[in-house]
Design an enzyme around this catalytic site. Structure first.
Site, PDB file in Angstrom:
ATOM      1  N   SER A   1       0.710  -1.609   0.018  1.00  0.00           N
ATOM      2  CA  SER A   1       0.139   0.032  -0.242  1.00  0.00           C
ATOM      3  C   SER A   1       1.102   0.799   0.029  1.00  0.00           C
ATOM      4  CB  SER A   1      -0.859  -0.168   1.558  1.00  0.00           C
ATOM      5  OG  SER A   1      -0.926  -0.816   1.709  1.00  0.00           O
TER       6      SER A   1
ATOM      7  N   HIS B   1      -1.186  -1.958  -6.722  1.00  0.00           N
ATOM      8  CA  HIS B   1      -1.847  -2.084  -5.320  1.00  0.00           C
ATOM      9  C   HIS B   1      -3.683  -1.988  -5.842  1.00  0.00           C
ATOM     10  CE1 HIS B   1      -3.529   1.541  -2.251  1.00  0.00           C
ATOM     11  NE2 HIS B   1      -3.123   0.044  -1.637  1.00  0.00           N
TER      12      HIS B   1
ATOM     13  N   GLU C   1      -3.801   0.515  -8.812  1.00  0.00           N
ATOM     14  CA  GLU C   1      -3.083   1.552  -9.130  1.00  0.00           C
ATOM     15  C   GLU C   1      -1.326   1.067  -9.596  1.00  0.00           C
ATOM     16  OE1 GLU C   1      -2.853   5.349  -6.373  1.00  0.00           O
ATOM     17  OE2 GLU C   1      -3.282   3.121  -5.066  1.00  0.00           O
TER      18      GLU C   1
ATOM     19  N   ASN D   1      -4.619   7.501  -2.241  1.00  0.00           N
ATOM     20  CA  ASN D   1      -3.495   8.005  -1.131  1.00  0.00           C
ATOM     21  C   ASN D   1      -3.579   9.310  -0.759  1.00  0.00           C
ATOM     22  OD1 ASN D   1      -5.035   5.919   0.495  1.00  0.00           O
ATOM     23  ND2 ASN D   1      -3.409   5.074  -0.583  1.00  0.00           N
TER      24      ASN D   1
HETATM   25  N1  NAD Z   1      -5.324  -5.288   3.978  1.00  0.00           N
HETATM   26  C1  NAD Z   1      -5.415  -3.593   3.474  1.00  0.00           C
HETATM   27  O1  NAD Z   1      -6.217  -2.773   3.587  1.00  0.00           O
HETATM   28  C2  NAD Z   1      -4.144  -3.456   1.585  1.00  0.00           C
HETATM   29  C3  NAD Z   1      -4.887  -2.598   1.774  1.00  0.00           C
HETATM   30  C4  NAD Z   1      -3.875  -2.301   0.374  1.00  0.00           C
HETATM   31  C5  NAD Z   1      -2.733  -2.900   0.586  1.00  0.00           C
HETATM   32  N2  NAD Z   1      -2.567  -4.070   1.378  1.00  0.00           N
HETATM   33  C6  NAD Z   1      -0.770  -4.412   1.243  1.00  0.00           C
HETATM   34  O2  NAD Z   1      -1.417  -5.858   1.072  1.00  0.00           O
HETATM   35  C7  NAD Z   1      -0.190  -6.410   1.732  1.00  0.00           C
HETATM   36  C8  NAD Z   1      -0.595  -7.599   2.455  1.00  0.00           C
HETATM   37  O3  NAD Z   1      -1.705  -7.060   3.211  1.00  0.00           O
HETATM   38  P1  NAD Z   1      -3.458  -7.639   4.053  1.00  0.00           P
HETATM   39  O4  NAD Z   1      -4.055  -7.397   4.517  1.00  0.00           O
HETATM   40  O5  NAD Z   1      -3.630  -8.826   2.930  1.00  0.00           O
HETATM   41  O6  NAD Z   1      -1.748  -9.248   4.969  1.00  0.00           O
HETATM   42  P2  NAD Z   1      -2.390 -10.420   5.832  1.00  0.00           P
HETATM   43  O7  NAD Z   1      -1.751  -9.927   7.656  1.00  0.00           O
HETATM   44  O8  NAD Z   1      -4.343 -10.706   6.021  1.00  0.00           O
HETATM   45  O9  NAD Z   1      -1.599 -11.576   5.488  1.00  0.00           O
HETATM   46  C9  NAD Z   1      -0.278 -11.387   5.021  1.00  0.00           C
HETATM   47  C10 NAD Z   1       0.155 -12.960   4.629  1.00  0.00           C
HETATM   48  O10 NAD Z   1       1.382 -12.920   4.015  1.00  0.00           O
HETATM   49  C11 NAD Z   1       1.897 -14.222   4.281  1.00  0.00           C
HETATM   50  N3  NAD Z   1       3.341 -14.531   4.497  1.00  0.00           N
HETATM   51  C12 NAD Z   1       4.193 -13.699   5.449  1.00  0.00           C
HETATM   52  N4  NAD Z   1       4.986 -13.901   5.073  1.00  0.00           N
HETATM   53  C13 NAD Z   1       4.972 -14.515   4.037  1.00  0.00           C
HETATM   54  C14 NAD Z   1       6.648 -15.000   3.359  1.00  0.00           C
HETATM   55  N5  NAD Z   1       7.707 -15.007   3.013  1.00  0.00           N
HETATM   56  N6  NAD Z   1       5.703 -15.648   2.178  1.00  0.00           N
HETATM   57  C15 NAD Z   1       4.474 -15.840   1.100  1.00  0.00           C
HETATM   58  N7  NAD Z   1       3.315 -15.827   2.764  1.00  0.00           N
HETATM   59  C16 NAD Z   1       4.047 -14.788   3.410  1.00  0.00           C
HETATM   60  C17 NAD Z   1       1.144 -14.374   6.166  1.00  0.00           C
HETATM   61  O11 NAD Z   1       1.270 -15.479   6.616  1.00  0.00           O
HETATM   62  C18 NAD Z   1      -0.245 -14.233   6.095  1.00  0.00           C
HETATM   63  O12 NAD Z   1      -1.259 -14.963   5.485  1.00  0.00           O
HETATM   64  C19 NAD Z   1       0.464  -5.640   2.159  1.00  0.00           C
HETATM   65  O13 NAD Z   1       1.600  -5.145   1.604  1.00  0.00           O
HETATM   66  C20 NAD Z   1      -0.339  -4.655   2.597  1.00  0.00           C
HETATM   67  O14 NAD Z   1       0.288  -3.211   2.447  1.00  0.00           O
HETATM   68  C21 NAD Z   1      -3.407  -4.140   2.155  1.00  0.00           C
END
Ligand code: NAD
Length: 308
Positions: A120, A141, A153, A192
């Site tokens: 993000s 993104h 994005e 953002n």
């Molecule tokens: N949650 C949101 O609103 C949102 C929105 C847009 C972008 N993002 C981005 O998306 C990404 C993930 O966010 P999320 O909310 O899904 O997080 P989350 O915590 O729900 O999921 C992350 C996952 O990554 C896994 N993981 C950790 N280390 C790993 C590795 N080495 N190899 C493979 N998997 C691994 C974890 O086990 C987990 O299942 C982040 O970069 C975040 O900034 C999040």
């Protein structure tokens, strides 16, 4: 149609599962989710998509068919990794973890496999800085909820090739998204930056006693917020006249918030543990029932806006 067939989603959390579901909207796509821990991909996706089935957006049969093309692995050396045409990384928001993840992927994936990060806020240029083939790397993104918000994005780094950007833009269109190309890797990308310019002013208005939080939100929801999906700022500026926009800015900009630090009000709330949904109080007070309703109402609203 892009040339991508085999999609690897790295990280099967909130965003990863939703991205995999969206990628499965094209029948030719085979999707693998890789995670370091076991993930109930099918159960998670079924639970999230229940609202789409109930609203008649997709049928149970379509959901079953799409799930049959989404596989899960904890094995970095599996075929889903080796044969990937495009990877979307959605692991925790941690720079070192992301860099290490792509280093491992680069050892296993084909040199022409496209690498995307769903970070993000983190710079795709920095995430990809140690890779051998930086030209195939781009930011993608997705916004939460990833299965509903159309915007993705697509963020170019200083090294992203035109071919990579074109293929990813095509891929995103194929899976039903509205990709927007961000030509420079800047903090906040496009949306953002815009969103937080508004939030900074909204918080400042509350902080300076100009209006309280419910009044600020009410003013937005009942004015430009209502017409934004139909009339965005630059179209609106043309509608009223750029000369009028100039005159308004000439008069008002000097009194609008321009701080480069989080507001003192936000700092105080953080210190007092008023973290919103997480603690039950932020700008408003929240019961668990209100939190559940707020989340459900948002999804229902988005489904209505997008599909009805
Ligand atoms: N949650 C949101 O609103 C949102 C929105 C847009 C972008 N993002 C981005 O998306 C990404 C993930 O966010 P999320 O909310 O899904 O997080 P989350 O915590 O729900 O999921 C992350 C996952 O990554 C896994 N993981 C950790 N280390 C790993 C590795 N080495 N190899 C493979 N998997 C691994 C974890 O086990 C987990 O299942 C982040 O970069 C975040 O900034 C999040």
């Amino acid at each position: 149609m892009s040339s991508v067939k085999n999609v690897l989603v790295c990280g099967g959390g909130l965003m990863g599962k939703n991205i995999a579901f969206v990628a499965s909207s094209v029948k030719e796509h085979n999707i693998t989710i890789y995670d370091v821990r076991p993930v109930d991909v099918e159960g998670g996706i079924r639970e999230t998509m229940k609202q789409l089935v109930e609203a008649g957006v997709i049928t149970e049969a379509e959901l079953d068919e799409r799930l049959s093309r989404i596989h899960f692995t904890e094995d970095m050396d599996s075929d889903g990794v080796k044969n990937a045409d495009l990877v979307i990384e959605a692991v925790f928001e941690d720079m070192t973890l992301k860099q290490e993840t792509f280093a491992k992927l680069e050892e296993r994936c084909r040199p022409d496999c496209i690498f995307c990060t769903n970070s993000s806020v983190m710079s795709p240029s920095e995430i990809s800085k140690n890779l051998k083939h930086r030209e195939r790397f781009v930011g993608t993104h997705f916004w939460n909820p990833g299965h509903l918000i159309p915007l993705v994005e697509v963020v170019r780094t200083d090294a992203t090739s035109d071919e990579t950007a074109d293929t990813v833009m095509k891929f995103m269109k194929d899976i039903g998204k509205e990709p927007c190309l961000c030509n420079k890797d800047v903090p906040g990308f496009i949306a953002n930056r815009l969103q937080h310019a508004l939030w900074r002013e909204a918080i400042s208005i509350v902080e300076h006693g100009i209006a309280d939080a419910p009044t600020v939100d009410k003013a937005i929801k009942n004015s430009f917020g209502l017409r934004l999906p139909q009339l965005a700022p630059l179209e609106n500026s043309d509608m009223v006249g750029t000369d009028l926009t100039y005159n308004i800015h000439n008069y008002v900009l000097k009194s609008i918030e321009d701080s480069h630090e989080p507001s003192p009000l936000l700092t105080k709330m953080k210190e007092e543990g008023k973290m919103g949904f997480k603690s039950g109080e932020g700008f408003y007070k929240w019961t668990p029932e209100q939190i559940k309703k707020c989340n459900e109402d948002l999804n229902a609203y988005l489904i209505k806006m997008l599909y009805k």
